[in-house]
Write an enzyme that holds these catalytic residues in place. Structure first.
Site, PDB file in Angstrom:
ATOM      1  N   HIS A   1       2.355   3.519  -9.074  1.00 49.60           N
ATOM      2  CA  HIS A   1       2.136   2.010  -9.419  1.00 49.60           C
ATOM      3  C   HIS A   1       3.331   1.229 -10.309  1.00 49.60           C
ATOM      4  CE1 HIS A   1      -1.690   2.488  -7.599  1.00 49.60           C
ATOM      5  NE2 HIS A   1      -2.243   2.991  -8.388  1.00 49.60           N
TER       6      HIS A   1
ATOM      7  N   LEU B   1      10.562 -20.697  -4.633  1.00 46.84           N
ATOM      8  CA  LEU B   1       9.767 -20.160  -3.986  1.00 46.84           C
ATOM      9  C   LEU B   1       8.312 -20.069  -4.843  1.00 46.84           C
ATOM     10  CD1 LEU B   1       8.894 -17.243  -2.399  1.00 46.84           C
ATOM     11  CD2 LEU B   1       9.569 -16.042  -4.378  1.00 46.84           C
TER      12      LEU B   1
ATOM     13  N   ASP C   1       0.879  -1.011  -0.002  1.00 44.52           N
ATOM     14  CA  ASP C   1       0.016  -0.075  -0.058  1.00 44.52           C
ATOM     15  C   ASP C   1       0.947   1.024   0.048  1.00 44.52           C
ATOM     16  OD1 ASP C   1      -2.210   1.339   0.157  1.00 44.52           O
ATOM     17  OD2 ASP C   1      -2.800   1.207   1.987  1.00 44.52           O
TER      18      ASP C   1
ATOM     19  N   GLY D   1       0.173   5.569  -4.359  1.00 45.99           N
ATOM     20  CA  GLY D   1      -0.578   6.590  -4.548  1.00 45.99           C
ATOM     21  C   GLY D   1       0.171   8.006  -3.709  1.00 45.99           C
TER      22      GLY D   1
HETATM   23  C1  IPE Z   1      -5.352  -2.839  -0.264  1.00 45.81           C
HETATM   24  O1  IPE Z   1      -5.202  -1.544  -0.555  1.00 45.81           O
HETATM   25  C2  IPE Z   1      -5.575  -3.497  -1.708  1.00 45.81           C
HETATM   26  C3  IPE Z   1      -4.210  -3.737  -2.427  1.00 45.81           C
HETATM   27  C4  IPE Z   1      -3.200  -3.480  -1.907  1.00 45.81           C
HETATM   28  C5  IPE Z   1      -4.352  -4.377  -3.478  1.00 45.81           C
HETATM   29  P1  IPE Z   1      -6.099  -0.286  -0.867  1.00 45.81           P
HETATM   30  O2  IPE Z   1      -5.427   0.806  -0.695  1.00 45.81           O
HETATM   31  O3  IPE Z   1      -7.179  -0.665  -1.934  1.00 45.81           O
HETATM   32  O4  IPE Z   1      -7.103  -0.553   0.696  1.00 45.81           O
HETATM   33  P2  IPE Z   1      -7.877   0.556   1.516  1.00 45.81           P
HETATM   34  O5  IPE Z   1      -8.708   1.199   0.443  1.00 45.81           O
HETATM   35  O6  IPE Z   1      -6.623   1.590   1.924  1.00 45.81           O
HETATM   36  O7  IPE Z   1      -8.462  -0.088   2.451  1.00 45.81           O
HETATM   37  C1  IPE Z   2      -1.543   0.103  -3.407  1.00 45.98           C
HETATM   38  O1  IPE Z   2      -1.380   1.669  -3.379  1.00 45.98           O
HETATM   39  C2  IPE Z   2      -1.734  -0.293  -4.859  1.00 45.98           C
HETATM   40  C3  IPE Z   2      -3.112  -0.556  -5.063  1.00 45.98           C
HETATM   41  C4  IPE Z   2      -4.091  -0.813  -4.423  1.00 45.98           C
HETATM   42  C5  IPE Z   2      -3.246  -1.173  -6.411  1.00 45.98           C
HETATM   43  P1  IPE Z   2      -2.420   2.777  -3.511  1.00 45.98           P
HETATM   44  O2  IPE Z   2      -2.715   2.976  -4.948  1.00 45.98           O
HETATM   45  O3  IPE Z   2      -3.522   2.285  -2.550  1.00 45.98           O
HETATM   46  O4  IPE Z   2      -1.646   3.893  -2.685  1.00 45.98           O
HETATM   47  P2  IPE Z   2      -2.292   4.862  -1.652  1.00 45.98           P
HETATM   48  O5  IPE Z   2      -2.980   3.920  -0.461  1.00 45.98           O
HETATM   49  O6  IPE Z   2      -3.278   5.998  -2.383  1.00 45.98           O
HETATM   50  O7  IPE Z   2      -1.376   5.784  -1.104  1.00 45.98           O
HETATM   51 MG    MG Z   3      -4.206   2.326  -0.657  1.00 41.05          MG
END
Ligand code: IPE
Ligand code: IPE
Ligand code: MG
Length: 241
Positions: free
Chosen positions: A36, A130, A19, A22
């Site tokens: 990403h 793995l 996570d 973004g």
């Molecule tokens: C969890 O992250 C899903 C993935 C890493 C693919 P999100 O960013 O989508 O989750 P929330 O919205 O913070 O719960």
């Molecule tokens: C995780 O990063 C990737 C996916 C869920 C695909 P995010 O896109 O959720 O990044 P943040 O949480 O907005 O920083």
């Molecule tokens: Mg996220």
């Protein structure tokens, strides 16, 4: 500087909620999609590091059933990245004896992506190093719902008797059938929730959350998580193991 993992127990199965892609991009004034892209590079590196460390299963959350709610632009960019990295992953997996499996409902993807997933799995099936598991269009509730549907239809067909259903029966209908439950869950970027990840499988998993954003995750961060895991007293509802 690496951490010293001598004498440390390497968890057999590490699950990751990657996570913060973004936020990583936002901090730099860049579009989320750049985050990403960097995140994909980190996934590649992490797979190689985990394989070298002797981790047997690495399960990474790539795209959740809820992630379709993001903008069409972001979802489209994620699909393109997925296409690109599936090709790279086939090479990396073949060169490093890695077996790749996907969990989640792949039927919602475009045909070429489904074919790419099937090819990755079939061409790496016999690899003995793995096992790299990617959760795509994955949601724990969706997985359980699909499992219940399948089990109910097997009951109706007379293949399974309701009174014979045990925990192991349920587990064998999940996408993770045959895999051990995760020993360690790592979530990057500080959020303290499961976001619908591996709801059944994480029942007794140790949870490690770091503020590190996923594109910044590296060998040292993974080693920190393993050190923390080694300091835990694992309990499975009973006495310390
Ligand atoms: C969890 O992250 C899903 C993935 C890493 C693919 P999100 O960013 O989508 O989750 P929330 O919205 O913070 O719960
Ligand atoms: C995780 O990063 C990737 C996916 C869920 C695909 P995010 O896109 O959720 O990044 P943040 O949480 O907005 O920083
Ligand atoms: Mg996220």
């Amino acid at each position: 500087m690496g951490q010293n993992l001598d004498g440390m127990l390497i968890p057999k199965h590490v699950a990751v909620i990657l996570d913060g892609n973004g936020r990583w991009a936002k901090k730099r004034g860049l579009p989320r999609t750049v985050g990403h892209k960097e995140g994909c590079v980190t996934v590649e590196k992490t797979v190689e590091i985990a394989a070298r460390m002797g981790i047997e299963y690495l399960t990474v959350y790539g795209f959740s059933t809820e992630n379709w709610k993001r903008s069409a632009e972001e979802v489209g960019a994620l699909m393109q990245l997925f296409r690109y990295y599936m090709v790279r992953l086939l090479k990396i997996a073949s060169a490093n004896n890695i077996r790749v499996c996907m969990i989640g409902d792949r039927t919602r993807f475009d045909q070429d992506i489904i074919q790419g997933i099937n090819r990755l799995e079939s061409e790496t099936r016999k690899n003995t190093g793995l096992t790299f598991v990617i959760a795509v269009n994955y949601g724990g509730r969706d997985e359980l719902t699909r499992a219940v549907r399948h089990l109910a239809s097997d009951c109706a067909a007379g293949k399974v008797r309701a009174e014979d259903i045990k925990e192991e029966t349920v587990a064998s209908y999940l996408d993770t059938a045959g895999m051990p439950d995760p020993d360690l869950l790592i979530r990057t970027s500080g959020e303290l929730r499961l976001s619908n990840y591996l709801l059944w499988q994480l029942a007794y998993t140790e949870i490690y959350v770091t503020d590190c954003l996923w594109p910044d995750f590296n060998k040292e961060e993974l080693e920190k998580a393993i050190l923390a895991y080694n300091k835990r007293e694992r309990r499975f509802g009973g006495v310390v193991k």
